[in-house]
Design a protein around this motif. Sequence first.
Motif, PDB file in Angstrom:
ATOM      1  N   ARG A  56     -10.037  -8.483  10.556  1.00 30.50           N
ATOM      2  CA  ARG A  56      -9.810  -7.105  11.005  1.00 30.50           C
ATOM      3  C   ARG A  56      -9.910  -6.082   9.886  1.00 30.50           C
ATOM      4  NH1 ARG A  56      -4.746  -7.829  15.182  1.00 30.50           N
ATOM      5  NH2 ARG A  56      -5.680  -9.515  16.379  1.00 30.50           N
ATOM      6  N   ALA A  57      -9.976  -6.520   8.648  1.00 33.32           N
ATOM      7  CA  ALA A  57      -9.912  -5.603   7.502  1.00 33.32           C
ATOM      8  C   ALA A  57     -11.014  -4.551   7.553  1.00 33.32           C
ATOM      9  CB  ALA A  57      -9.972  -6.381   6.190  1.00 33.32           C
ATOM     10  N   GLY A  58     -12.225  -4.935   7.901  1.00 30.53           N
ATOM     11  CA  GLY A  58     -13.325  -3.976   7.979  1.00 30.53           C
ATOM     12  C   GLY A  58     -13.041  -2.880   8.983  1.00 30.53           C
ATOM     13  N   ARG A  59     -12.508  -3.247  10.130  1.00 26.05           N
ATOM     14  CA  ARG A  59     -12.183  -2.259  11.158  1.00 26.05           C
ATOM     15  C   ARG A  59     -11.071  -1.333  10.683  1.00 26.05           C
ATOM     16  NH1 ARG A  59      -9.919  -4.707  16.311  1.00 26.05           N
ATOM     17  NH2 ARG A  59      -8.003  -4.455  15.149  1.00 26.05           N
ATOM     18  N   TRP A  60     -10.058  -1.887  10.003  1.00 22.33           N
ATOM     19  CA  TRP A  60      -8.961  -1.071   9.490  1.00 22.33           C
ATOM     20  C   TRP A  60      -9.484  -0.038   8.497  1.00 22.33           C
ATOM     21  CZ3 TRP A  60      -5.446  -5.813   8.164  1.00 22.33           C
ATOM     22  CH2 TRP A  60      -4.892  -6.303   9.351  1.00 22.33           C
ATOM     23  N   LEU A  61     -10.386  -0.482   7.614  1.00 18.63           N
ATOM     24  CA  LEU A  61     -10.925   0.443   6.614  1.00 18.63           C
ATOM     25  C   LEU A  61     -11.794   1.512   7.268  1.00 18.63           C
ATOM     26  CD1 LEU A  61     -11.721  -2.102   3.779  1.00 18.63           C
ATOM     27  CD2 LEU A  61      -9.795  -0.529   3.917  1.00 18.63           C
ATOM     28  N   GLU A  62     -12.551   1.155   8.301  1.00 19.23           N
ATOM     29  CA  GLU A  62     -13.348   2.142   9.033  1.00 19.23           C
ATOM     30  C   GLU A  62     -12.444   3.159   9.724  1.00 19.23           C
ATOM     31  OE1 GLU A  62     -16.128   0.380  11.749  1.00 19.23           O
ATOM     32  OE2 GLU A  62     -16.988  -0.899  10.192  1.00 19.23           O
ATOM     33  N   ASP A  97      -6.050 -15.049   7.956  1.00 18.49           N
ATOM     34  CA  ASP A  97      -7.393 -15.136   8.539  1.00 18.49           C
ATOM     35  C   ASP A  97      -7.623 -13.997   9.523  1.00 18.49           C
ATOM     36  OD1 ASP A  97      -8.025 -17.395   7.084  1.00 18.49           O
ATOM     37  OD2 ASP A  97      -7.585 -18.796   8.736  1.00 18.49           O
ATOM     38  N   ARG A  98      -6.620 -13.733  10.387  1.00 18.09           N
ATOM     39  CA  ARG A  98      -6.737 -12.631  11.341  1.00 18.09           C
ATOM     40  C   ARG A  98      -6.874 -11.301  10.607  1.00 18.09           C
ATOM     41  NH1 ARG A  98      -1.605 -12.951  14.542  1.00 18.09           N
ATOM     42  NH2 ARG A  98      -2.364 -11.049  15.497  1.00 18.09           N
ATOM     43  N   ALA A  99      -6.125 -11.116   9.521  1.00 15.10           N
ATOM     44  CA  ALA A  99      -6.190  -9.871   8.753  1.00 15.10           C
ATOM     45  C   ALA A  99      -7.563  -9.701   8.115  1.00 15.10           C
ATOM     46  CB  ALA A  99      -5.093  -9.857   7.690  1.00 15.10           C
ATOM     47  N   ARG A 100      -8.105 -10.775   7.556  1.00 12.84           N
ATOM     48  CA  ARG A 100      -9.438 -10.688   6.945  1.00 12.84           C
ATOM     49  C   ARG A 100     -10.495 -10.315   7.986  1.00 12.84           C
ATOM     50  NH1 ARG A 100      -7.848 -15.792   4.620  1.00 12.84           N
ATOM     51  NH2 ARG A 100      -6.952 -15.382   2.594  1.00 12.84           N
ATOM     52  N   LEU A 110       0.134  -6.273   6.306  1.00 14.78           N
ATOM     53  CA  LEU A 110      -1.171  -6.457   5.658  1.00 14.78           C
ATOM     54  C   LEU A 110      -2.113  -5.293   5.963  1.00 14.78           C
ATOM     55  CD1 LEU A 110      -1.623 -10.273   6.290  1.00 14.78           C
ATOM     56  CD2 LEU A 110      -1.229  -9.160   4.077  1.00 14.78           C
ATOM     57  N   ARG A 111      -2.062  -4.790   7.196  1.00 19.50           N
ATOM     58  CA  ARG A 111      -2.897  -3.642   7.574  1.00 19.50           C
ATOM     59  C   ARG A 111      -2.524  -2.443   6.712  1.00 19.50           C
ATOM     60  NH1 ARG A 111      -2.182   0.861  10.068  1.00 19.50           N
ATOM     61  NH2 ARG A 111      -0.121   0.292  10.823  1.00 19.50           N
ATOM     62  N   GLN A 112      -1.234  -2.176   6.554  1.00 17.28           N
ATOM     63  CA  GLN A 112      -0.786  -1.054   5.732  1.00 17.28           C
ATOM     64  C   GLN A 112      -1.235  -1.226   4.282  1.00 17.28           C
ATOM     65  OE1 GLN A 112       3.433  -1.070   6.323  1.00 17.28           O
ATOM     66  NE2 GLN A 112       3.310  -0.042   8.308  1.00 17.28           N
ATOM     67  N   TYR A 113      -1.187  -2.454   3.797  1.00 15.39           N
ATOM     68  CA  TYR A 113      -1.603  -2.732   2.425  1.00 15.39           C
ATOM     69  C   TYR A 113      -3.102  -2.491   2.259  1.00 15.39           C
ATOM     70  CZ  TYR A 113      -2.185  -5.159  -1.999  1.00 15.39           C
ATOM     71  OH  TYR A 113      -2.498  -5.468  -3.287  1.00 15.39           O
ATOM     72  N   TRP A 114      -3.921  -3.015   3.196  1.00 20.57           N
ATOM     73  CA  TRP A 114      -5.371  -2.858   3.100  1.00 20.57           C
ATOM     74  C   TRP A 114      -5.776  -1.387   3.185  1.00 20.57           C
ATOM     75  CZ3 TRP A 114      -5.601  -8.222   4.886  1.00 20.57           C
ATOM     76  CH2 TRP A 114      -6.537  -8.976   4.175  1.00 20.57           C
TER      77      TRP A 114
END
Length: 94
Positions: free
Chosen positions: A75-81, A70-73, A38-42
């Motif tokens: 963390r998504a902001g941090r991944w994008l940053e 839920d965990r991915a959502r 999911l991190r790679q996808y985001w």
Amino acid sequence: MAVTLKFPPEPLTLNAQHRPGQQMFTESKQSESLLNILRQYWRLETKGHTILVAGHRGAGKTTMVHSTLDRARNRAGRWLEEQRDENQSGGYAE
């Protein structure tokens, strides 16, 4: 001698709902693997995946997927940053 049969509740029914104080999910290698995909996808590092989650009825497949999403959502902001920082610096963020 009487034989008593106990059937697990059907997933997503009232009988299967979470009760306060009851742990719903423990992180596992499988959930970490799904989280990484999911991190790679985001971060647009991959265009998509097909993922098969298999297991016995009532084993917690849906619970694992929902919990990991839920965990991915969260963390998504941090991944994008992190990705933005990597793109601006031309390398990998530390």
